[in-house]
Design a protein around this motif. Sequence first.
Motif, mmCIF file in Angstrom:
data_model
loop_
_atom_site.group_PDB
_atom_site.id
_atom_site.type_symbol
_atom_site.label_atom_id
_atom_site.label_comp_id
_atom_site.label_asym_id
_atom_site.label_seq_id
_atom_site.Cartn_x
_atom_site.Cartn_y
_atom_site.Cartn_z
ATOM 1 N N TRP A 253 0.735 -1.273 -0.007
ATOM 2 C CA TRP A 253 -0.062 -0.007 0.003
ATOM 3 C C TRP A 253 0.777 1.088 -0.014
ATOM 4 N N GLY A 254 2.411 1.224 0.585
ATOM 5 C CA GLY A 254 2.899 2.484 0.776
ATOM 6 C C GLY A 254 3.910 2.759 -0.065
ATOM 7 N N TRP A 255 3.714 2.096 -1.358
ATOM 8 C CA TRP A 255 5.023 2.561 -2.322
ATOM 9 C C TRP A 255 5.149 4.186 -2.792
ATOM 10 N N ASP A 256 3.935 4.789 -2.661
ATOM 11 C CA ASP A 256 3.775 6.167 -3.000
ATOM 12 C C ASP A 256 3.939 7.201 -1.844
ATOM 13 N N VAL A 257 4.007 6.585 -0.683
ATOM 14 C CA VAL A 257 4.217 7.549 0.544
ATOM 15 C C VAL A 257 5.677 8.091 0.432
ATOM 16 N N PRO A 258 5.770 9.347 0.572
ATOM 17 C CA PRO A 258 7.045 10.068 0.313
ATOM 18 C C PRO A 258 8.387 9.315 1.057
ATOM 19 N N ALA A 259 8.204 8.707 2.050
ATOM 20 C CA ALA A 259 8.979 8.301 2.883
ATOM 21 C C ALA A 259 9.471 7.018 2.450
ATOM 22 N N MET A 260 9.082 6.368 1.493
ATOM 23 C CA MET A 260 9.132 4.938 1.128
ATOM 24 C C MET A 260 9.332 5.030 -0.423
ATOM 25 N N ARG A 261 9.201 6.143 -1.262
ATOM 26 C CA ARG A 261 9.318 6.395 -2.527
ATOM 27 C C ARG A 261 10.865 6.317 -3.047
ATOM 28 N N GLY A 262 11.053 5.247 -4.000
ATOM 29 C CA GLY A 262 12.338 5.133 -4.349
ATOM 30 C C GLY A 262 13.143 4.355 -3.699
ATOM 31 N N PHE A 263 12.613 3.443 -2.761
ATOM 32 C CA PHE A 263 13.479 2.546 -2.152
ATOM 33 C C PHE A 263 13.129 1.122 -2.236
ATOM 34 N N TRP A 264 13.874 -0.044 -2.191
ATOM 35 C CA TRP A 264 13.538 -1.349 -1.880
ATOM 36 C C TRP A 264 13.121 -1.844 -3.268
ATOM 37 N N HIS A 265 14.209 -2.162 -4.112
ATOM 38 C CA HIS A 265 14.159 -2.629 -5.660
ATOM 39 C C HIS A 265 14.159 -4.118 -5.827
ATOM 40 N N PHE A 266 14.525 -4.806 -4.825
ATOM 41 C CA PHE A 266 14.834 -6.064 -5.292
ATOM 42 C C PHE A 266 13.603 -6.791 -5.056
ATOM 43 N N ASP A 267 13.464 -7.951 -5.977
ATOM 44 C CA ASP A 267 11.943 -8.728 -5.851
ATOM 45 C C ASP A 267 12.203 -9.763 -4.663
ATOM 46 N N ALA A 268 13.399 -10.175 -4.237
ATOM 47 C CA ALA A 268 13.794 -11.044 -3.144
ATOM 48 C C ALA A 268 14.893 -10.730 -2.506
ATOM 49 N N ILE A 269 14.945 -10.912 -1.113
ATOM 50 C CA ILE A 269 15.923 -10.551 -0.193
ATOM 51 C C ILE A 269 16.274 -11.961 0.625
ATOM 52 N N ARG A 270 17.246 -12.312 0.464
ATOM 53 C CA ARG A 270 17.686 -13.890 1.024
ATOM 54 C C ARG A 270 18.853 -13.707 1.953
ATOM 55 N N PHE A 271 18.562 -14.123 3.177
ATOM 56 C CA PHE A 271 19.649 -14.416 4.300
ATOM 57 C C PHE A 271 19.962 -15.692 4.689
ATOM 58 N N GLU A 272 21.304 -16.202 4.132
ATOM 59 C CA GLU A 272 21.586 -17.395 4.466
ATOM 60 C C GLU A 272 22.439 -17.620 5.583
ATOM 61 N N TYR A 273 22.497 -18.769 6.431
ATOM 62 C CA TYR A 273 23.172 -19.123 7.617
ATOM 63 C C TYR A 273 24.034 -20.152 7.247
ATOM 64 N N PHE A 274 24.991 -20.085 8.043
ATOM 65 C CA PHE A 274 26.385 -21.082 7.953
ATOM 66 C C PHE A 274 26.799 -21.435 9.252
ATOM 67 N N ARG A 275 27.266 -22.650 9.731
ATOM 68 C CA ARG A 275 27.948 -23.026 10.840
ATOM 69 C C ARG A 275 28.786 -21.949 11.542
ATOM 70 N N ASP A 276 29.582 -21.535 10.726
ATOM 71 C CA ASP A 276 30.575 -20.588 11.074
ATOM 72 C C ASP A 276 31.060 -19.650 10.088
ATOM 73 N N ARG A 277 31.906 -18.740 10.456
ATOM 74 C CA ARG A 277 32.290 -17.629 9.326
ATOM 75 C C ARG A 277 33.207 -18.130 8.299
ATOM 76 N N SER A 278 33.759 -19.148 8.457
ATOM 77 C CA SER A 278 34.786 -19.895 7.452
ATOM 78 C C SER A 278 33.934 -20.386 6.350
ATOM 79 N N ALA A 279 32.997 -21.134 6.762
ATOM 80 C CA ALA A 279 31.936 -21.698 5.913
ATOM 81 C C ALA A 279 31.281 -20.481 5.105
ATOM 82 N N GLN A 280 30.882 -19.651 5.858
ATOM 83 C CA GLN A 280 30.166 -18.538 5.273
ATOM 84 C C GLN A 280 31.039 -17.893 4.216
ATOM 85 N N PHE A 281 32.203 -17.451 4.405
ATOM 86 C CA PHE A 281 33.091 -16.896 3.549
ATOM 87 C C PHE A 281 33.331 -17.665 2.270
ATOM 88 N N GLU A 282 33.535 -19.079 2.540
ATOM 89 C CA GLU A 282 33.845 -20.000 1.093
ATOM 90 C C GLU A 282 32.386 -20.001 0.287
#
Length: 626
Positions: A253-282
């Motif tokens: 509903w809010g795409w044309d509210v001034p504070a929201m206009r021109g933001f959030w362009h990705f169709d999807a935003i994904r967060f992946e989880y890994f057992r540790d930072r080494s696995a994440q970096f690889e």
Amino acid sequence: MQMDWTRRDLGKLSVGAGMAALLPPALPRRAAAEDTVIAHGVSAFGDLKYPAGFERFAYATPGAPIGGTFSTGYGGITFDSVNGFVIKGNPAIGLSITYDTLMVRADDEPDAVYGLIAESIEYPADRSWAAFALRPEARFRDGSPVTAEDVKFSFDVLLEKGHPQYAVLLNGVTGATVEGERRIRFDFAPDTPKRDMPMTVASLPVLQKAWFETRDFAEATLEPIMTSGPYEIDAAALSPGRSITYRRRADYWGWDVPAMRGFWHFDAIRFEYFRDRSAQFEAFKAGSFSFNEEFWSKLWATGYDFPAVNRGDILRSELPDERPAGTQGYWFNLRREKFQDPRVRQAIAETFDFEWSNRTLFFDLYTRTDSFFEGGPMQAEGKPTPEELAVLEPLADILPPGVLDDPAYVPPVTDGSGRNRRNLRRAARLLDEAGWKVDGDVRRNAAGEPLEIEFLSDSPSFDRITIPYTEQLQRIGVKATARRVDAAQYKRREDDYDFDIIVDRKGMSSTPGVELRAYFHSASAEAKGTQNLSGVSDPAVDALIEVITKAENRETLTAAVRALDRVLRAMHIWIPQWSKAKHTLAYWDIYGVPDPATKPKYNRGVIDRWWFDAEKAARFGDKFTG
């Protein structure tokens, strides 16, 4: 490490702090019947940058193509819930992009907020109450309208069943009253500091009352909550502990509210989880996800010499971070008897050899943190100024020794050789004075109990820092150990304050205010799961927070915050670590990136401003199409 994935870090309730001062008369209009301000936004002490009827925020990226996926990864943490409003469970990252609040902040002003669900705010000169007029077009994702009843329900249920942090931050709100289908009023206690209160309630997440009539709000859940924000959880792609994906809502509903206009362009935003930072970096190197903010100096200095970088497939960038650096460190649990004497805490803190760590482990990429308000005008320096003394002297009888007369405490500097002998001798003397005497190779108190401390962590990345530190402590008779546990156990122990010393970072606002109650006030010292990890409960600190939250101009605020900084540093409640005034970013070359000159001063400005560049991504085949 704190990460600001969204422009609206709404899960922490307070949008900045100290945002509810009177507006200049040129901006708001006056209500005819009584002396109140009605306006489209509010700021703490100055003019609003954006006038009524503004089109969009200056740092937005209107016209950017819609599509593609933004993906990033986390190592060493997990999630088992999508209810981020309660203490149960480990909530997923990014939930704040699924829900709206009454107002949202502008990231190019220190403390201004503008209407989202609310098209206006009304409040009297003394800010004893605040009322919001809701936009008639505001809708939950099921198409039903967002009403004042939903706002009232959200306030009531967060106070009754929400995370304990809400009770701390909403302490001065006496109630919410529905004054019409689209008008909600909040009243504030006569004795509570009111500068922050309108903005505190304006930042409450708004949830659907009807949805929770058949569900227990207090329970962790993997069922997506009914919300009204620009993204929704992709339930089919939800994999607890592994991955969560948010889908952009074309019908938001809010795409044309001034504070929201021109933001959030990705169709999807994904967060992946890994057992540790080494696995994440690889996984990042292999293209399992496409964006990585690098928080580890060793990797940034030495880890990015691999084919994808050398070919130019992965780009690196450093963006300035102009916000206060915050307060990252090892935090003492003052609820433990062995840490009651500040000399013990100071001795343990001064044993940490930052200069050796920075040279040997961090490739000299960091600077030492001295202050709880590091990197900004509110950091205390030298001896107290007359303005600071005016705040401190009425509290003289309850201040830590030296606050009125001595320079603000600064950790001693070493030569970086790793020997640290001068600091170790000083630390040993402090422990002797505190009654912890050497008995063989261990220090004991008068009751014969050894001085044992455990550094608790859930990240293997900290082992290389903490283990050498424990070895230094052992040299002066402290039985120090580093213990690493899994993410779920870590959260339980953190929430229950079942630790000696723990690592944490607290982001500080450019206009400190009510959030300081959650960090350092006695009201948050014992409630389970608060951000007052050290358990600070001190009358001088409470009094200074009161002065800060009542400050009526930035000069008074600055003096009071510097005074608080002096007191906290003199109490030795933490072992300050380090900071860097930049964001270090690496990403596969599939993104459209705005001109760095347009970056908002008070945020990283990535996930809500960047966009997917299909032409760039095409050279990688289908690697980044999911």
